[in-house]
Design an enzyme around this catalytic site. Sequence first.
Site, PDB file in Angstrom:
ATOM      1  N   SER A  37       0.913  -1.195   0.009  1.00  0.00           N
ATOM      2  CA  SER A  37       0.079  -0.049  -0.107  1.00  0.00           C
ATOM      3  C   SER A  37       0.943   1.290  -0.076  1.00  0.00           C
ATOM      4  O   SER A  37       0.746   2.036  -0.797  1.00  0.00           O
ATOM      5  CB  SER A  37      -0.905   0.138   1.401  1.00  0.00           C
ATOM      6  N   ARG A  70     -13.500  -7.184 -10.938  1.00  0.00           N
ATOM      7  CA  ARG A  70     -13.840  -6.435  -9.796  1.00  0.00           C
ATOM      8  C   ARG A  70     -14.607  -5.221  -9.873  1.00  0.00           C
ATOM      9  O   ARG A  70     -14.495  -4.386 -10.755  1.00  0.00           O
ATOM     10  CB  ARG A  70     -12.652  -6.265  -8.899  1.00  0.00           C
ATOM     11  N   ASP A 114      -6.901  -7.765   4.695  1.00  0.00           N
ATOM     12  CA  ASP A 114      -6.355  -8.787   3.938  1.00  0.00           C
ATOM     13  C   ASP A 114      -5.840  -9.788   4.663  1.00  0.00           C
ATOM     14  O   ASP A 114      -5.327 -10.999   3.911  1.00  0.00           O
ATOM     15  CB  ASP A 114      -5.240  -8.138   3.165  1.00  0.00           C
ATOM     16  N   ARG A 121     -12.647 -14.550  -1.689  1.00  0.00           N
ATOM     17  CA  ARG A 121     -11.786 -14.872  -0.819  1.00  0.00           C
ATOM     18  C   ARG A 121     -12.664 -15.859   0.331  1.00  0.00           C
ATOM     19  O   ARG A 121     -11.953 -16.755   0.960  1.00  0.00           O
ATOM     20  CB  ARG A 121     -11.000 -14.108  -0.109  1.00  0.00           C
TER      21      ARG A 121
HETATM   22  C1  S3P Z   1      -5.680  -1.272   0.123  1.00  0.00           C
HETATM   23  C2  S3P Z   1      -6.847  -1.207   0.704  1.00  0.00           C
HETATM   24  C3  S3P Z   1      -7.810  -2.329   1.022  1.00  0.00           C
HETATM   25  C4  S3P Z   1      -7.172  -3.699   0.805  1.00  0.00           C
HETATM   26  C5  S3P Z   1      -6.044  -3.634  -0.351  1.00  0.00           C
HETATM   27  C6  S3P Z   1      -4.988  -2.606  -0.212  1.00  0.00           C
HETATM   28  C7  S3P Z   1      -4.916  -0.019   0.003  1.00  0.00           C
HETATM   29  O1  S3P Z   1      -8.788  -2.593   0.010  1.00  0.00           O
HETATM   30  O2  S3P Z   1      -7.702  -4.744   0.673  1.00  0.00           O
HETATM   31  O3  S3P Z   1      -5.431  -4.972  -0.541  1.00  0.00           O
HETATM   32  O4  S3P Z   1      -3.939  -0.009  -0.234  1.00  0.00           O
HETATM   33  O5  S3P Z   1      -5.533   0.963   0.078  1.00  0.00           O
HETATM   34  P1  S3P Z   1     -10.335  -1.661   0.123  1.00  0.00           P
HETATM   35  O6  S3P Z   1      -9.885  -0.066   0.227  1.00  0.00           O
HETATM   36  O7  S3P Z   1     -10.909  -2.071  -0.784  1.00  0.00           O
HETATM   37  O8  S3P Z   1     -10.803  -2.044   1.453  1.00  0.00           O
END
Ligand code: S3P
Length: 458
Positions: free
Chosen positions: A38, A138, A337, A368
């Site tokens: 992230s 998605r 996650d 998942r």
């Molecule tokens: C992420 C936010 C999450 C997470 C993804 C990474 C990010 O998703 O599941 O792996 O880096 O902002 P969501 O924003 O859809 O919850």
Amino acid sequence: MKTSENICGESKIFKNSTLSSKFGGPISGEIEVPGDKSISHRALILGSLAVGNTKIYGLLEGDDVIATAKALSELGVEIKKHKNEYWTISGVGIGGFEEPRQILDLGNAGTAARLLMGAISGNPITAFLTGDDSLCSRPMGRVTEPLKLMGAQIFSGSKDKLPIGIRGPDMPIPIEYDLKIPSAQVKSALLLCGLSAPGEVIINESIQSRDHTERMLKKFGSNIVTETNHKTGISTCRLIGQNELCPTNICVPGDFSSASFLIAAALMVPDSNLTIKNVGINKLRIGLLDTLVEMGAKISLSRTKNDEFEPTADISVSYSELSGINVPPERSPMMIDEYPILAVIASAAKGITQMRGIRELRLKESDRISATVNLLRASDIVVDEYEDGLAVHGNNKLLKGGSLIPTLLDHRIGMAAIILGLSSKSGISIDDSAPISTSFPGFVDIMKKIGADIFSRQ
Ligand code: S3P
């Protein structure tokens, strides 16, 4: 258009190969995991929007992040890797992206797709985005709807999925928006677009999602504040647009989500003792730690650095006898996650572990909930499946194994299966190990280093 050869360096080591693991010796040693995914995406994007040169140390060189780097390069940003030390980005400033001549292919990377939709919408250019089969299935409406309110024109098929075309407005409209689901990706997309808006963008979240974008925007000198109303629990983030971003140096900490697979291995294999060094411990990311401690896990943090940018620590973990718990649904944004790996850990705990309120998991790189249920059932573990979650009936026995699990273009399902394999006599295999390099390049080498019996076949 400027391009850089350097950003294409990382190859898919395990493409088209199966990967297997089985019960072996204890998991032990001191190890580091690759940089946080992230934070790496955000460092590249904000570095690109700053005026001048940003340096990034510890960037995750996984396929997802490389997809972001390539897309930014198509948008006219010069990005370079300097030996194995750091990356530099010559930022073009807010609103400075060039119109790309190619379709931007984001591969498997949902974060790249959603954050870049926001960043592109802050520029008066047209761009087309696509991805692999998983990404193209998605939902993108959660990002495109509010971006349209900010003035972006977005063209997509009837279901708001990739491929998508975006035409950014000359000047985005500053809006106030209530997030319908806690999603850092949606919040970040709106903040990135809001950087070009003449005024204040306000985003309200009923449960706060990870705040890496907000923290990093502050580091780049942006005018952004977040406040939580303790009566309503609503977190409000306010960003004043049209302020230049100042380039900076970023040190990306180790990815807690990657570390969670190693934590699981150490918790499940008898006599294990492992330390994972320099891991990001942002409190909005480490809900799994609270959950595991409640289950009886022996985990401790040391060398904690409470850096305002992103806190880090070394995480030590040893084999533990665990008990099942009900995971509070409101904790889900802080461990969104980590449910597949928690379900694997729960299979070795005494009693039932309930994980509910996580319907969002059906919309990740794969469904998942269903993929995790199938993984566990293939090893005769009893699991109840619900529309919004699962309940794992743990039993602390060595599994028979022998199953071949479909990875479904989902890195976390692949790695969860490999960790489960460490509790099985004849082993568990995954049909495709390539997706693992989206988030955790070097996974196999690291697992071998800490003592796991893991082997790949071409
Ligand atoms: C992420 C936010 C999450 C997470 C993804 C990474 C990010 O998703 O599941 O792996 O880096 O902002 P969501 O924003 O859809 O919850």
